[in-house]
Design a protein around this motif. Structure first.
Motif, PDB file in Angstrom:
ATOM      1  N   GLN A   4      -2.315  -6.287  -4.431  1.00  0.00           N
ATOM      2  CA  GLN A   4      -2.056  -7.656  -4.002  1.00  0.00           C
ATOM      3  C   GLN A   4      -1.610  -8.453  -5.223  1.00  0.00           C
ATOM      4  O   GLN A   4      -2.350  -8.587  -6.193  1.00  0.00           O
TER       5      GLN A   4
ATOM      6  N   VAL B  35      -3.991  -0.146  -2.618  1.00  0.00           N
ATOM      7  CA  VAL B  35      -3.440  -1.405  -2.111  1.00  0.00           C
ATOM      8  C   VAL B  35      -3.358  -2.380  -3.270  1.00  0.00           C
ATOM      9  O   VAL B  35      -4.356  -2.622  -3.967  1.00  0.00           O
TER      10      VAL B  35
ATOM     11  N   SER C 109       0.847  -1.191   0.000  1.00  0.00           N
ATOM     12  CA  SER C 109       0.000   0.000   0.000  1.00  0.00           C
ATOM     13  C   SER C 109       0.882   1.239   0.000  1.00  0.00           C
ATOM     14  O   SER C 109       1.814   1.343   0.810  1.00  0.00           O
TER      15      SER C 109
ATOM     16  N   ALA D  81      -7.219   2.301  -0.909  1.00  0.00           N
ATOM     17  CA  ALA D  81      -6.745   2.011   0.445  1.00  0.00           C
ATOM     18  C   ALA D  81      -7.848   2.170   1.474  1.00  0.00           C
ATOM     19  O   ALA D  81      -7.936   1.379   2.416  1.00  0.00           O
TER      20      ALA D  81
ATOM     21  N   VAL E 275      -8.393  -1.101   3.681  1.00  0.00           N
ATOM     22  CA  VAL E 275      -7.739  -1.058   4.986  1.00  0.00           C
ATOM     23  C   VAL E 275      -8.673  -0.596   6.086  1.00  0.00           C
ATOM     24  O   VAL E 275      -8.530  -0.993   7.243  1.00  0.00           O
TER      25      VAL E 275
END
Length: 232
Positions: free
Chosen positions: A115, A113, A108, A128, A132
């Motif tokens: 993955q 973010v 992030s 984010a 998050v």
């Protein structure tokens, strides 16, 4: 003959003695609870203050982790543990890298973010604030008041750690609660119960705080050949 003389003097005092012992036992139990209560309160307050101190005072850190999933809580069957390393810098920037048994990367930059799963050759991108906001990552890498996103509940001390349970206020968080074990103002273990009843345990080790991290630590570029999936 006096009937009392037929009974030994010690026997005539049995009932008062029993009553006295019972009363003394109750007093000892109450006394023990009085002594124990402050330590229980201290442990609970210790967990809260340690976690908030970690969020307020530790602006950057690195460390290692071992993550184990309890595939069947009833039988205790465990999947192979994952091991890796992490780094973060507040607010909201973190790098969570699984090195074994299969590599994965979550990064992030505070705004987005990413993955990345090399085996699938796929990158998932999320905002984010969506990824998050009320996740365990917010407990470790976020900032501000934890009580805004979580209902914090005191838990008994165990394994030499002070414990706190964080229940997300958002019902769509994807997990039921996460228990955080702390010592020396640092999180040492997380135990997460997800919506499917699976428990994930994360042990943190080698935590170094206040480290200077290179500016590109939280940068991410989609690897060549990987598919990018944007989640809104």
């Amino acid at each position: 003959m006096n009937a009392c003389a037929m009974v030994p003097r010690s026997a005539t005092n049995t009932q008062p003695a029993v009553r006295w012992l019972a009363r003394a036992a109750r007093q000892l139990v109450l006394y023990g609870l009085v002594l124990l209560a402050p330590s229980m309160v201290w442990a609970a307050e210790g967990a809260r203050s340690q976690l908030q101190a970690f969020v307020d005072q530790v602006q950057s850190a690195t460390g290692q982790f071992t993550q184990t999933s309890l595939a069947d809580p009833a039988q205790g069957a465990r999947a192979a543990p994952q091991r890796g390393q992490f780094a973060f810098r507040r607010p909201g920037r973190f790098r969570w890298q699984i090195l074994e048994p299969h590599e994965q990367l979550i990064v992030s930059d505070g705004q987005r973010v990413f993955q990345y799963d090399p085996d699938l050759e796929q990158v998932t991108e999320r905002r984010a604030d969506q990824a998050v906001g009320a996740s365990p990552a917010a407990l470790l890498f976020g900032s501000g008041s934890l009580a805004d996103a979580f209902d914090l509940q005191d838990r008994p001390s165990r394994d030499g750690l002070a414990w706190l349970r964080a229940v997300p206020r958002n019902p769509d968080a994807g997990f039921v609660h996460v228990d955080i074990g702390l010592a020396d103002d640092l999180p040492r273990r997380l135990e997460l119960l997800d919506a499917f009843g699976q428990i994930t345990r994360i042990d943190l080790s080698g935590v170094q705080t206040g480290v200077q991290l290179p500016e590109d630590t939280f940068d991410f570029e989609v690897p060549a050949g990987a598919a990018l999936v944007r989640m809104n």
